[in-house]
Design an enzyme around this catalytic site. Structure first.
Site, PDB file in Angstrom:
ATOM      1  N   ASP A 164       0.816  -1.204   0.000  1.00 48.08           N
ATOM      2  CA  ASP A 164       0.000   0.000   0.000  1.00 48.08           C
ATOM      3  C   ASP A 164       0.857   1.264   0.000  1.00 48.08           C
ATOM      4  OD1 ASP A 164      -2.658   1.344   0.408  1.00 48.08           O
ATOM      5  OD2 ASP A 164      -1.687   1.985   2.263  1.00 48.08           O
ATOM      6  N   GLU A 183       1.107  -0.475  -5.107  1.00 47.80           N
ATOM      7  CA  GLU A 183       0.178   0.616  -5.377  1.00 47.80           C
ATOM      8  C   GLU A 183       1.031   1.885  -5.434  1.00 47.80           C
ATOM      9  OE1 GLU A 183      -3.490   3.208  -3.555  1.00 47.80           O
ATOM     10  OE2 GLU A 183      -1.877   2.443  -2.317  1.00 47.80           O
TER      11      GLU A 183
END
Length: 659
Positions: free
Chosen positions: A326, A379
């Site tokens: 993330d 990401e």
């Protein structure tokens, strides 16, 4: 025997002579190279001098005293005192024969500055269910049954494979409305979600973070228990059982992982020993202004060991198939979401976070070194070069990267009414310009259906029929575009409301034909994607894609080729982004013969209007789009068709036919 230390007020017990940590462990830990700290740190059951008990090890270099507290000593700080190792590692440890498996505990830390802290264990494998915050002594015991899956995973290393990912927020996928709206447990999801994902044909499921987190509303992205599956849905063994069931159904499991920041909850990592231990002291490097959380100090070797061990832990102990990392962009840039004067340049005066970059490279090298058959996915929302390129070529070493530009451009294009799309053709074609600079995954993720953005269906223009047709076209275009795929839960059946983590998905919508149609489409798209080699064999290579025509702006039509190694694998894809049926629409094809429509998103079984190309489409020797042959077909409204060469006709056959 335990050494007893007695003073006027208290009696404390510890076992100083017993340790699970070797000098070599300390060397690796302090140099940032210990990648299996979970085998040494934390709490675990052990036997010493014939006595069974619990061994504890915690890193708190700036503590004055550390003890273990729990129900077993009425949470008194002076009963089970740990001792600091002699080697200046900052690790405190001890063995206590009177503490049993399953006990809740915390570390009571008296800091050098006089603070009295109560902290959960950074290496806890199980925790109390929030809002409770204690750790639980737990050594999971589970007999895995996924050996065939793991062996096949190893055999497939380096081979092209489809990645069709169903992204899930565990707590809100489906709730038991007859039981107060509770979320399903790990064992329940092992039945319901596994069967659902298998039926729809996804290759993988990806969970928003399932590590322990105190605030449910963070969706799991504010972690306090990096080594513990959240106890909201069951025990670690329950979690293992669910993963096992996915594997035995032929489905991979990817976990979201958050090494970018952590919350400031008092029981967590924040100022763990009374000092900024896991995080930077200077808020210009250690505090994240967007998420009001704290940034790991990637330059501290012990922190690197903690984080890289954590990545390895989930792959090792829980058989996870991959990690989606993330907020990588927030790690790469020192000035991420900061104004001038709010950040500190690196030693070269730039905004690159060199410590985070080297950490990410090392993490990927370790993961792929130990698990070459796993995958890491970034990401990363910027144009940082080489995110999914090997570290020996200067890349960050990830296996894939989310294609955020494609997501934003595509959703922007689909928001336009079809009459205006001819002015925005570049939004739907631009992604091919950079599609092969990374190993891209195309995401339609949870971030696109929250914070007032509305659902995917809600962002489609037009009346009900057009909105559903647009959504079907969006998914169809996505599944034939180069790259792997990710769809957030609810999108696959046209969830109409924006996602709310407190509520179940609107499963009742499946009683209506348009929603069932989208779900059937998703099932068939997954089947098409998995069975047609051209759609994934060269997913990250320009030889897997070729434009036929990207310039028909007036009709808002694009056509392209997807190629495999073999001629018979090639597919022709044509998308019509308007509600007009286009009869006798001619496209150039590379081979003479008979072409067959193998997919049409306007099929009535998908709630389409049923404008199909029946039978075989014969080529004509009319040169078109730079090709020697062409076919004429009917383009359905707001739909995509896929053609495959059913029979190629060579010159000898043409002579036999008298042509």
């Amino acid at each position: 025997m335990a050494k007893k230390i007695t003073n006027k007020e208290h009696e404390t017990t510890t076992m100083e002579s017993f340790s699970l940590i070797t000098d070599y462990d300390i060397h690796l830990f302090k140099s940032g190279k210990h990648y299996k700290l979970y085998e040494k740190m934390g709490a675990r059951m052990a036997t010493h001098n014939g006595q069974e008990g619990a061994y504890f090890a915690v890193w708190a270099p700036n503590a004055r005293t550390v003890s273990v507290i729990g129900n077993f000593n009425h949470w008194k700080r002076d009963q089970h005192v740990l001792h600091a190792r002699w080697d200046q590692s900052g690790i405190w440890e001890g063995f206590f024969p009177d503490i049993k498996h399953g006990e809740a505990y915390k570390y009571a830390i008296d800091s050098n500055s006089g603070q009295q802290l109560e902290k959960s264990d950074p290496f806890a494998t199980f925790c109390e269910t929030p809002p409770k915050t204690a750790s639980i002594i737990w050594q999971p015991k589970y007999e895995w049954k996924d050996q065939a899956w793991l062996e096949e995973r190893k055999r497939q290393v380096g081979k092209p494979k489809p990645y069709s990912v169903y992204e899930v927020h565990f707590g809100s996928w489906r709730k038991k409305m007859d039981e107060g709206g509770r979320s399903l447990t790990y064992p329940e999801m092992a039945i319901e979600l596994v069967n659902y994902v298998k039926d729809l044909g996804f290759t993988h499921v990806e969970f928003l973070p399932l590590m322990e987190h105190p605030f449910y509303g963070s969706w799991g992205y504010q972690l306090t228990g990096y080594y513990a599956p959240t106890s909201r849905y069951g025990s670690p063994e329950d979690f293992m059982y669910m993963v096992d069931c996915f594997h035995n159904a032929g489905i991979g499991v990817i976990l979201d992982w958050v090494p970018s920041h952590f919350p400031g909850d008092a029981h967590g990592l924040f100022t763990f020993d009374g000092t900024y231990l896991y995080e930077h002291e200077d808020p210009r490097k250690g505090f994240h202004p967007d998420w009001k959380s704290y940034i790991f100090n990637y330059g501290r070797n012990e922190v690197r060991s903690f984080l890289i061990s954590n990545a390895v832990y989930w792959l090792d102990k829980f058989h996870i198939d991959g990690l989606r990392v993330d907020a990588v962009a927030s790690m790469l840039y020192l000035d991420y979401s900061r104004k001038a004067g709010e950040w500190i340049p690196n030693q070269y005066g730039g905004n690159e976070n060199i410590e985070a970059i080297t950490f990410l490279k090392e993490m990927n090298e370790v993961v792929y070194g130990q698990f070459p058959d796993a995958i890491t996915i970034a990401e990363e929302s910027t144009s940082w070069p080489g995110v999914s390129r090997p570290t020996y070529l200067g890349g960050l070493g990830f296996g894939q990267k989310w294609m955020m530009g494609w997501m934003h451009d595509t959703l922007s294009y689909f928001k336009h009414d079809s009459v205006h799309r001819k002015y925005h053709q570049n939004e739907i074609t631009f992604s091919i310009m950079y599609a092969f600079t990374e190993n891209f995954m195309l995401p339609l993720s949870h971030d696109e259906v929250v914070h007032g953005k509305g659902s995917l269906l809600g962002r489609m223009p037009g009346d009900e029929w057009k909105r559903f047709a647009n959504l079907r076209l969006l998914f169809s275009y996505m599944f034939t575009h180069p790259g792997s795929k990710l769809v957030f839960m609810g999108g696959e059946f046209g969830q109409s409301a924006e996602w709310n983590h407190e509520k179940s998905l609107d499963w009742h919508l499946l009683q209506y034909d348009p929603h069932r149609g989208v779900q059937k489409l998703m099932q068939d798209l997954n089947r098409l994607y998995r069975t047609e080699l051209a759609l994934y064999q060269h997913a990250f290579d320009p030889k897997g894609f070729q434009w036929i025509d990207y310039g028909d702006r007036e009709n808002s039509v694009i056509a392209y080729q997807r190629n495999g190694d073999a001629r018979e694998d090639m597919l022709i894809v044509v998308c019509n982004f308007t509600p007009e049926v286009r009869y006798h629409y001619r496209i150039g094809v590379p081979y003479r013969g008979q072409w067959k429509e193998i997919f049409n998103s306007d099929d009535q079984q998908y709630f389409g209007s049923g404008v199909l190309n029946h039978g075989l489409l014969a080529t004509s020797p009319v040169k078109y789009h730079g090709r020697d042959y062409s076919v004429s077909l009917t383009l359905p409204p707001l739909a995509m068709v896929v053609l495959r060469l059913e029979k190629e006709i060579n010159e000898f056959e043409l002579n036999d036919l008298g042509t």
